[in-house]
Design a protein around this motif. Sequence first.
Motif, short mmCIF file in Angstrom:
data_model
loop_
_atom_site.label_atom_id
_atom_site.label_comp_id
_atom_site.label_asym_id
_atom_site.label_seq_id
_atom_site.Cartn_x
_atom_site.Cartn_y
_atom_site.Cartn_z
N LEU A 39 23.30 -48.42 -7.41
CA LEU A 39 24.33 -48.71 -6.41
C LEU A 39 25.56 -47.83 -6.54
CD1 LEU A 39 25.28 -50.38 -4.01
CD2 LEU A 39 26.18 -52.07 -5.61
N MET A 40 26.11 -47.69 -7.75
CA MET A 40 27.33 -46.89 -7.90
C MET A 40 27.08 -45.43 -7.51
SD MET A 40 29.80 -48.83 -8.51
CE MET A 40 30.98 -47.47 -8.67
N GLY A 41 25.88 -44.93 -7.81
CA GLY A 41 25.53 -43.58 -7.38
C GLY A 41 25.52 -43.45 -5.88
N HIS A 42 25.01 -44.47 -5.20
CA HIS A 42 24.99 -44.44 -3.73
C HIS A 42 26.40 -44.51 -3.15
CE1 HIS A 42 20.61 -46.10 -3.85
NE2 HIS A 42 20.68 -44.81 -4.13
N ILE A 43 27.27 -45.28 -3.78
CA ILE A 43 28.66 -45.34 -3.32
C ILE A 43 29.33 -43.97 -3.44
CG2 ILE A 43 30.95 -46.28 -3.87
CD1 ILE A 43 29.49 -48.88 -4.73
N MET A 44 29.17 -43.33 -4.58
CA MET A 44 29.77 -42.02 -4.78
C MET A 44 29.16 -40.98 -3.85
SD MET A 44 31.97 -43.03 -6.82
CE MET A 44 32.79 -41.44 -6.97
N ASP A 45 27.85 -41.06 -3.62
CA ASP A 45 27.18 -40.13 -2.71
C ASP A 45 27.71 -40.29 -1.29
OD1 ASP A 45 25.68 -39.07 -4.74
OD2 ASP A 45 23.85 -40.18 -4.24
N ALA A 46 27.87 -41.54 -0.84
CA ALA A 46 28.36 -41.78 0.52
C ALA A 46 29.77 -41.22 0.70
CB ALA A 46 28.34 -43.28 0.82
N LEU A 47 30.62 -41.41 -0.29
CA LEU A 47 31.97 -40.86 -0.22
C LEU A 47 31.95 -39.33 -0.20
CD1 LEU A 47 33.74 -43.26 -2.73
CD2 LEU A 47 34.24 -43.09 -0.28
N ALA A 48 31.09 -38.74 -1.03
CA ALA A 48 31.00 -37.28 -1.08
C ALA A 48 30.48 -36.69 0.22
CB ALA A 48 30.11 -36.86 -2.25
N ILE A 49 29.45 -37.31 0.78
CA ILE A 49 28.88 -36.82 2.04
C ILE A 49 29.90 -36.91 3.17
CG2 ILE A 49 27.11 -37.24 3.79
CD1 ILE A 49 25.33 -38.26 1.47
N ALA A 50 30.69 -38.00 3.16
CA ALA A 50 31.70 -38.20 4.21
C ALA A 50 32.95 -37.36 3.97
CB ALA A 50 32.08 -39.68 4.26
N HIS A 51 33.03 -36.69 2.83
CA HIS A 51 34.24 -35.93 2.46
C HIS A 51 35.47 -36.82 2.48
CE1 HIS A 51 32.14 -32.06 2.45
NE2 HIS A 51 31.55 -32.45 3.56
N VAL A 52 35.31 -38.01 1.91
CA VAL A 52 36.40 -38.98 1.84
C VAL A 52 36.68 -39.28 0.37
CG1 VAL A 52 37.07 -41.37 2.31
CG2 VAL A 52 35.92 -40.03 4.08
N ASP A 53 37.93 -39.15 -0.03
CA ASP A 53 38.33 -39.51 -1.39
C ASP A 53 38.62 -41.01 -1.45
OD1 ASP A 53 39.34 -38.29 -4.10
OD2 ASP A 53 40.81 -39.82 -3.52
N LYS A 54 38.41 -41.60 -2.61
CA LYS A 54 38.65 -43.04 -2.75
C LYS A 54 40.06 -43.41 -2.31
CE LYS A 54 37.60 -43.27 -7.14
NZ LYS A 54 37.13 -41.89 -7.41
N SER A 55 41.01 -42.53 -2.56
CA SER A 55 42.40 -42.83 -2.22
C SER A 55 42.64 -42.91 -0.72
CB SER A 55 43.33 -41.77 -2.83
OG SER A 55 43.03 -40.49 -2.29
N GLU A 56 41.71 -42.40 0.08
CA GLU A 56 41.85 -42.43 1.53
C GLU A 56 41.30 -43.72 2.15
OE1 GLU A 56 41.08 -38.43 3.51
OE2 GLU A 56 39.98 -38.20 1.61
N LEU A 57 40.57 -44.51 1.39
CA LEU A 57 39.98 -45.73 1.92
C LEU A 57 41.06 -46.75 2.28
CD1 LEU A 57 37.01 -46.15 -0.58
CD2 LEU A 57 36.87 -45.40 1.80
N THR A 58 40.84 -47.45 3.38
CA THR A 58 41.79 -48.47 3.82
C THR A 58 41.22 -49.88 3.71
OG1 THR A 58 41.05 -48.24 6.13
CG2 THR A 58 42.91 -46.88 5.42
N GLY A 59 39.98 -50.00 3.29
CA GLY A 59 39.38 -51.32 3.13
C GLY A 59 37.98 -51.22 2.57
N ILE A 60 37.51 -52.36 2.09
CA ILE A 60 36.15 -52.48 1.56
C ILE A 60 35.46 -53.63 2.28
CG2 ILE A 60 34.73 -52.95 -0.48
CD1 ILE A 60 36.24 -50.45 -0.95
N ALA A 61 34.21 -53.41 2.68
CA ALA A 61 33.38 -54.46 3.26
C ALA A 61 32.14 -54.63 2.39
CB ALA A 61 32.97 -54.13 4.70
N VAL A 62 31.72 -55.88 2.19
CA VAL A 62 30.57 -56.11 1.31
C VAL A 62 29.73 -57.27 1.85
CG1 VAL A 62 31.98 -57.61 -0.20
CG2 VAL A 62 29.86 -56.60 -1.07
N ASN A 63 28.43 -57.10 1.77
CA ASN A 63 27.49 -58.15 2.15
C ASN A 63 27.52 -59.23 1.07
OD1 ASN A 63 25.21 -59.75 2.72
ND2 ASN A 63 24.02 -58.00 3.46
N ILE A 64 27.87 -60.47 1.45
CA ILE A 64 27.98 -61.56 0.47
C ILE A 64 26.78 -62.50 0.50
CG2 ILE A 64 30.49 -61.48 0.40
CD1 ILE A 64 30.48 -63.97 2.23
N GLY A 65 25.75 -62.19 1.28
CA GLY A 65 24.53 -62.96 1.25
C GLY A 65 24.45 -64.06 2.29
N PRO A 66 23.51 -64.99 2.04
CA PRO A 66 22.70 -65.17 0.84
C PRO A 66 21.63 -64.09 0.69
CG PRO A 66 22.00 -66.71 2.53
CD PRO A 66 23.23 -66.03 3.06
#
Length: 236
Positions: A39-66
């Motif tokens: 998972l963490m690799g996929h997160i970093m890959d998505a940011l790299a592909i989008a050319h977005v630095d973590k500092s540019e993010l304005t929010g986080i969304a996450v699937n909480i299930g079930p």
Amino acid sequence: MPVLAIDAATMVSSAAVATKDRLLAEVVMQLKKPQSEVLMGHIMDALAIAHVDKSELTGIAVNIGPGSFTGLRIGLAAAKMMAYALDIPIAGIRIDEVLAYHYPVENIYSAAFVDAQKGNVYFSLQKWDKGCLQTVREMTVLEMAEAVDICEGMDRPVVAMGDVVQRRPDEFARCLNTRPALPHHIMPRAANTAFAGIHRLASGRCDNVMTLEPLYIRRSEAEELWEKRRKEQGKN
């Protein structure tokens, strides 16, 4: 401004970066690999592909299930860690809402069939009305056959989605009113989590990063076994 979405509620490991009107990047994998390893690799890959630095993010969304107890904990831990470290808002999105974003059209119902173990499913029905997603039937645990029968009794066509639908498509062979979703729309994806989260955050409905928890509905197998053993010991 971009939002990062994380989805680890099922066997799918997915991360996406999106803005209000554009999906910038998405990484999706459905293999028998532990979420803790990929998972963490996929997160970093998505940011790299989008050319977005973590500092540019304005929010986080996450699937909480079930969904998968382990996957939910891993996904939510990653999301909360990043939201807290970056001091940005977080939005928890239910899996049935994530799935419903595959088909944001009126005149159909979106049905979630998510594995609840022991032959049961987490089941709910959603519909779109004038661009707003509405819950028709709240998420509950049912036997598979009962959930399918409910879909067949609805007054409009039903699209069935979720890991159980992927594994057991023959359950819908007898159905006239209900059809499994297409293969690329049958499982939850972080892109959907992202757009649902963007909508939620834009309306000011963010969650508390310290108290947000997975939506389990039922107890895990380990908890049920512990309770059973505790009762047995109490009788001795």
